[in-house]
Design a protein around this motif. Structure first.
Motif, PDB file in Angstrom:
ATOM      1  N   ALA A  49       0.813  -1.218   0.000  1.00  0.00           N
ATOM      2  CA  ALA A  49       0.000   0.000   0.000  1.00  0.00           C
ATOM      3  C   ALA A  49       0.850   1.273   0.000  1.00  0.00           C
ATOM      4  CB  ALA A  49      -0.934   0.005   1.204  1.00  0.00           C
ATOM      5  N   ASN A  50       2.160   1.150   0.179  1.00  0.00           N
ATOM      6  CA  ASN A  50       3.038   2.326   0.135  1.00  0.00           C
ATOM      7  C   ASN A  50       2.949   2.994  -1.229  1.00  0.00           C
ATOM      8  OD1 ASN A  50       3.799   1.634   2.699  1.00  0.00           O
ATOM      9  ND2 ASN A  50       5.822   0.877   2.130  1.00  0.00           N
ATOM     10  N   ILE A  51       2.959   4.314  -1.243  1.00  0.00           N
ATOM     11  CA  ILE A  51       2.705   5.054  -2.486  1.00  0.00           C
ATOM     12  C   ILE A  51       3.996   5.566  -3.118  1.00  0.00           C
ATOM     13  CG2 ILE A  51       0.446   5.756  -1.655  1.00  0.00           C
ATOM     14  CD1 ILE A  51       1.689   8.572  -1.251  1.00  0.00           C
ATOM     15  N   GLU A  52       3.909   5.858  -4.405  1.00  0.00           N
ATOM     16  CA  GLU A  52       5.027   6.426  -5.153  1.00  0.00           C
ATOM     17  C   GLU A  52       4.576   7.699  -5.859  1.00  0.00           C
ATOM     18  OE1 GLU A  52       8.123   5.554  -5.126  1.00  0.00           O
ATOM     19  OE2 GLU A  52       7.794   3.783  -3.854  1.00  0.00           O
ATOM     20  N   PHE A  53       5.399   8.740  -5.814  1.00  0.00           N
ATOM     21  CA  PHE A  53       5.205   9.952  -6.604  1.00  0.00           C
ATOM     22  C   PHE A  53       6.557  10.632  -6.707  1.00  0.00           C
ATOM     23  CE2 PHE A  53       4.455  11.241  -2.216  1.00  0.00           C
ATOM     24  CZ  PHE A  53       5.181  12.417  -2.105  1.00  0.00           C
ATOM     25  N   THR A  54       6.698  11.572  -7.637  1.00  0.00           N
ATOM     26  CA  THR A  54       7.971  12.267  -7.803  1.00  0.00           C
ATOM     27  C   THR A  54       7.957  13.619  -7.098  1.00  0.00           C
ATOM     28  OG1 THR A  54       7.210  13.102  -9.953  1.00  0.00           O
ATOM     29  CG2 THR A  54       8.577  11.101  -9.953  1.00  0.00           C
ATOM     30  N   THR A  55       6.945  14.440  -7.394  1.00  0.00           N
ATOM     31  CA  THR A  55       6.847  15.757  -6.753  1.00  0.00           C
ATOM     32  C   THR A  55       5.414  16.027  -6.326  1.00  0.00           C
ATOM     33  OG1 THR A  55       6.424  16.934  -8.830  1.00  0.00           O
ATOM     34  CG2 THR A  55       8.739  16.701  -8.135  1.00  0.00           C
ATOM     35  N   LEU A  56       5.286  16.946  -5.398  1.00  0.00           N
ATOM     36  CA  LEU A  56       3.977  17.356  -4.891  1.00  0.00           C
ATOM     37  C   LEU A  56       4.002  18.847  -4.605  1.00  0.00           C
ATOM     38  CD1 LEU A  56       1.891  15.630  -2.120  1.00  0.00           C
ATOM     39  CD2 LEU A  56       2.495  18.023  -1.889  1.00  0.00           C
ATOM     40  N   VAL A  57       2.929  19.533  -4.995  1.00  0.00           N
ATOM     41  CA  VAL A  57       2.744  20.949  -4.662  1.00  0.00           C
ATOM     42  C   VAL A  57       1.350  21.100  -4.068  1.00  0.00           C
ATOM     43  CG1 VAL A  57       2.758  23.319  -5.511  1.00  0.00           C
ATOM     44  CG2 VAL A  57       4.162  21.597  -6.634  1.00  0.00           C
ATOM     45  N   SER A  58       1.240  21.808  -2.946  1.00  0.00           N
ATOM     46  CA  SER A  58      -0.083  21.955  -2.346  1.00  0.00           C
ATOM     47  C   SER A  58      -0.107  23.102  -1.353  1.00  0.00           C
ATOM     48  CB  SER A  58      -0.493  20.662  -1.633  1.00  0.00           C
ATOM     49  OG  SER A  58       0.236  20.530  -0.427  1.00  0.00           O
ATOM     50  N   ARG A  59      -1.312  23.367  -0.849  1.00  0.00           N
ATOM     51  CA  ARG A  59      -1.501  24.213   0.324  1.00  0.00           C
ATOM     52  C   ARG A  59      -1.957  23.316   1.460  1.00  0.00           C
ATOM     53  NH1 ARG A  59      -3.694  30.282  -0.741  1.00  0.00           N
ATOM     54  NH2 ARG A  59      -2.133  30.878  -2.273  1.00  0.00           N
TER      55      ARG A  59
END
Length: 259
Positions: A49-59
């Motif tokens: 269930a561990n997730i993968e992503f490269t970048t994240l932008v948020s508030r």
């Protein structure tokens, strides 16, 4: 170092690594606990269930409550997974912080101060080696520790599977509550009974983003003796896997904070 100062420093790490996405859908957890599930099967499912992503932008909206007084903040957040995290106060860039596997640094234009160090002081506070990966895992709804690096005992209540090391550590005790629907964490708790400290993290809701299950609302409770701090986090306007720039430089003339 006072309780308030310690918690403020830990908060800088805790607020920056939860993720989501625009158009996300809240996950409804309706799975039932399977009493026949083995510890090995649960650990395997949780690891998958561990997730993968490269970048994240948020508030990220942050609400804190201590001694009956509440405060609310919003920060801009940028993450390059496993590499660096940048936080900037909004709408005016007064406070800025960066976290990497080797560095924890921030500056405050209100009082012209800065801190530039590593994870050593936070490791001392929690009584265990703390690093970038552990902090990231904790707030992504993943186990703080690699579940394959220890032997765990499995029990359950009516809502969650419960994992704890067969032999608890000398300096702290660890408890992990795993969701039976998506196998992310329902809660994590680090307790230091001798120091009368507890850090408890509840994952109140999750969201589905690009077929990945990520935390949506998180509640953090930090207790030491009679003092208590509650932190509530809520993600807004998040984008994943975009090309983003990271810029951080401590202004000249600022005074260094010694911890």
């Amino acid at each position: 170092m006072t309780f308030k100062t310690r918690i403020s420093l830990i908060l800088i790490l805790l607020i920056v690594v939860v993720s989501g996405c625009k158009g996300s859908k809240t996950v409804v957890s309706n799975g039932a606990v399977n009493t026949g599930l083995t510890t090995r099967q649960l650990i395997r499912n949780s690891t998958k269930a561990n997730i993968e992503f490269t970048t994240l932008v948020s508030r990220l909206k942050i609400e804190t409550t201590q001694k009956g007084s509440s405060k609310s903040y919003t920060v801009n957040l940028k993450i390059e997974k496993d590499k660096q995290i940048l936080i900037t106060s909004t709408p005016i860039s007064i406070i800025k912080a960066i976290i990497t596997p080797d560095r924890v640094a921030f500056y405050n234009k209100w009082d012209n101060t800065f801190f530039d160090g590593d994870f050593a002081y936070l490791s001392n506070l929690l009584g265990t080696d703390l690093d970038f990966k552990k902090v990231q895992n904790l707030l992504l709804g993943e186990s703080l520790f690699d579940l394959n690096d220890d032997k765990y005992e499995l029990t359950a209540n009516d809502k969650s599977y419960i994992l704890q090391p067969k032999k608890q550590r000398d300096l702290f005790e660890l408890f992990l509550f795993v969701n039976p629907s998506h196998y992310k964490m329902d809660a994590q708790e680090i307790a230091q009974p001798k120091e009368k400290r507890i850090l408890h993290i509840d994952y109140l809701t999750y969201q589905q983003v690009d077929k990945k299950t990520l935390p949506e609302r998180t509640k953090i409770l930090a207790v030491e003796d009679e003092e208590e701090l509650e932190i509530n986090l809520e993600l807004k306007s998040v984008k994943l896997n975009e090309n983003i720039r990271f810029a951080f430089k401590i202004p000249s003339g600022f005074t260094k904070i010694e911890l």
